[in-house]
Design an enzyme around this catalytic site. Structure first.
Site, PDB file in Angstrom:
ATOM      1  N   ASP A  14      22.909  43.430  28.943  1.00 40.94           N
ATOM      2  CA  ASP A  14      23.015  41.943  29.170  1.00 40.94           C
ATOM      3  C   ASP A  14      22.050  41.296  30.224  1.00 40.94           C
ATOM      4  OD1 ASP A  14      24.858  42.302  26.821  1.00 40.94           O
ATOM      5  OD2 ASP A  14      26.100  42.964  28.575  1.00 40.94           O
TER       6      ASP A  14
ATOM      7  N   HIS B 143      31.153  41.888  27.984  1.00 36.95           N
ATOM      8  CA  HIS B 143      30.061  42.388  27.158  1.00 36.95           C
ATOM      9  C   HIS B 143      30.573  42.065  25.766  1.00 36.95           C
ATOM     10  CE1 HIS B 143      26.629  44.533  25.368  1.00 36.95           C
ATOM     11  NE2 HIS B 143      27.271  45.294  24.815  1.00 36.95           N
TER      12      HIS B 143
END
Ligand SMILES: NC(=O)C1=CN([C@@H]2O[C@H](COP(=O)(O)OP(=O)(O)OC[C@H]3O[C@@H](n4cnc5c(N)ncnc54)[C@H](O)[C@@H]3O)[C@@H](O)[C@H]2O)C=CC1
Ligand SMILES: O=C([O-])CC(=O)C(=O)O
Length: 327
Positions: A160, A188
Site C-alpha cells: 500500500d 490492509h
C-alpha cells in the site's frame, strides 16, 4: 570468511507470490548480497510436488548465497530455528470478495503457525504476515505465540505504501525515489488511510504541491485502497510480483535499516495515536539496527482522525470475528 547462513521460512511456497519471492531472497535482495540463506519452505501436502519443482528451478539458478533448502508440510519443521518467517500461504480472494471475507478460511492457519513459531523458531525470529486479511492474521499469530516478543510480529502494509508513492509520483511528476515521509495508517483493506500530509519531495511539501483536497479524498485514497481489487479485475488473479517485492522491501528495511526514511509497517500498537495496544495497525516507522521505531507525535486533524478510527473499527470487527480461534 562468509557469514553464517540465516534460516528463512516461507509459507505458501508453491503459490504465485512464492514464485516471485523465493528467487529474490536467494539472490540476496532481502538480507544483503553477503548473507547466505537457507530456505525452509512450507506448503500443504498436495502442493509439495509443485514446491519441489520450484526447488529444481532454484537449483538451476546456482545462487551463490543459497546454502540449503528444506521442503515440508509440517510448520514445526519449516519454522525450526527460523530467523525470518514470511507467512504468505493462505487463500487469495477472487473477484467480488473483500479481504476480510477470507478470515474464516485463513484465520485458523495462523493459530497453528503461531504456535509452531512459538515452539520451534529462533527467539529473535522476525515475522511478516502477507496472507490476507494480513493485519488480523498477524494478530492471531502473535497471540498464538506468547513466548515470542510481540514486536517481532508484523503485517504487510508496504504494498500500500509503495502504491501510494507511485500515485504521488504520477500526480506531481517527480521521481518516486524522492518522496519522503509518507504514511499509510490502519488495515490492509479499502479502509486504509494513505496520508501525504507530512510528505516531502526535495524538502518541499507534497500537500502544498498538490493542493487539492478533492483529489486526495476522491481519487488518491480510494485508488490506493482499491488497487488490489483493480489488479484482480485486470489479471483475474491477485497481485503477486508487486506483493513479493513489497515483502522483500519490508524485510530488507527492517533488517538493514532505512537511513532515516519513513516506511509503513503493520505493527502491534503501543497505544499511540489512540490505537489500543496490540492492535496490528499500519504506522509510519524508521528502521535501524534490526528494529523499527514508530514515528510519534504527528498531528492528527479531524479528517485524519475519522479515517484512522474507521479503519480501527474494521480491525475491531475482524478481531471479534476471530476471538473463537484465540480461546
Ligand atoms: N498483504 C498484502 O499486501 C498482500 C497479500 N496477499 C495475500 O497473500 C496470500 C497468498 O497469495 P498468492 O500467493 O497469490 O496465493 P496462491 O493461491 O497462489 O498461493 C497460496 C499458497 O499457500 C498455500 N497454502 C494454503 N494453506 C496453507 C497452509 N496452511 N500452510 C502453508 N501453505 C498453505 C497454497 O497451497 C498455495 O500454494 C493470499 O492470502 C493473498 O490474498 C496478496 C497480495 C498482497
Ligand atoms: O487485493 C488482494 O486481495 C490482494 C492484496 O492484498 C493486494 O493486492 O493488495
Amino acid at each position: 570468511m562468509s557469514k553464517p547462513a540465516k534460516r528463512v521460512a516461507v509459507t505458501g511456497a508453491a503459490g504465485q507470490i512464492g514464485y516471485s519471492l523465493l528467487f529474490r531472497i536467494a539472490n540476496g535482495d532481502m538480507l544483503g548480497k553477503d548473507q547466505p540463506v537457507i530456505l525452509q519452505l512450507l506448503d500443504i501436502t498436495p502442493a509439495l510436488p509443485a514446491v519441489r519443482g520450484v526447488v529444481m528451478e532454484l537449483e538451476d539458478c546456482a545462487f551463490p548465497l543459497l546454502a540449503g533448502v528444506v521442503v515440508t508440510d509440517d510448520p514445526k519443521v519449516a519454522f525450526k530455528d527460523a530467523d525470518y518467517a514470511l507467512l504468505v500461504g493462505a487463500r487469495p480472494r477472487s473477484k467480488g470478495m473483500e479481504r476480510k471475507d477470507l478470515l474464516e478460511a485463513n484465520g485458523a492457519i495462523f493459530t497453528v503457525q503461531g504456535r509452531a513459531l512459538d515452539e520451534a523458531a529462533s527467539r529473535d525470529v522476525r515475522v511478516l504476515v502477507v496472507g490476507n486479511p494480513a493485519n488480523t492474521n498477524a494478530y492471531i499469530a502473535m497471540k498464538s505465540a506468547p513466548s515470542l516478543p510481540k514486536k517481532n510480529f508484523t503485517a504487510m502494509l508496504r504494498l500500500d505504501h509503495n502504491r501510494a508513492l507511485s500515485q504521488l509520483a504520477a500526480r506531481t511528476g517527480k521521481p518516486v525515489g524522492q518522496i519522503e515521509k509518507l504514511a499509510v495508517w490502519g488495515n490492509h483493506s479499502p479502509t486504509m488511510y494513505p496520508d501525504y500530509r507530512f510528505a516531502t519531495i526535495g524538502g518541499q511539501s507534497v500537500k502544498a504541491m498538490i493542493n487539492d483536497d478533492a483529489w486526495n479524498r476522491d481519487a488518491f485514497i480510494p485508488t490506493v485502497g482499491k488497487r488490489g481489487a483493480a489488479i484482480i479485475e485486470a489479471r483475474g488473479l491477485s497481485s503477486a510480483a508487486s506483493a513479493a517485492n513489497a515483502a522483500i522491501d519490508h524485510m530488507r528495511d527492517w533488517t538493514l535499516g532505512t537511513n532515516g526514511r519513513w516506511v509503513t509497517m503493520g505493527i502491534p500498537s503501543d497505544g499511540s495515536y489512540g490505537i489500543p495496544e496490540d492492535i496490528m495497525y499500519g504506522f509510519p516507522v524508521t528502521c535501524a539496527g534490526g528494529e523499527y521505531t514508530m514515528i510519534k507525535g504527528l498531528e492528527i486533524d479531524e479528517f485524519s482522525r475519522s479515517k484512522m478510527d474507521a479503519t480501527l473499527k474494521e480491525l475491531f470487527e475482524e478481531r471479534d470475528g476471530v476471538a473463537h480461534l484465540l480461546g
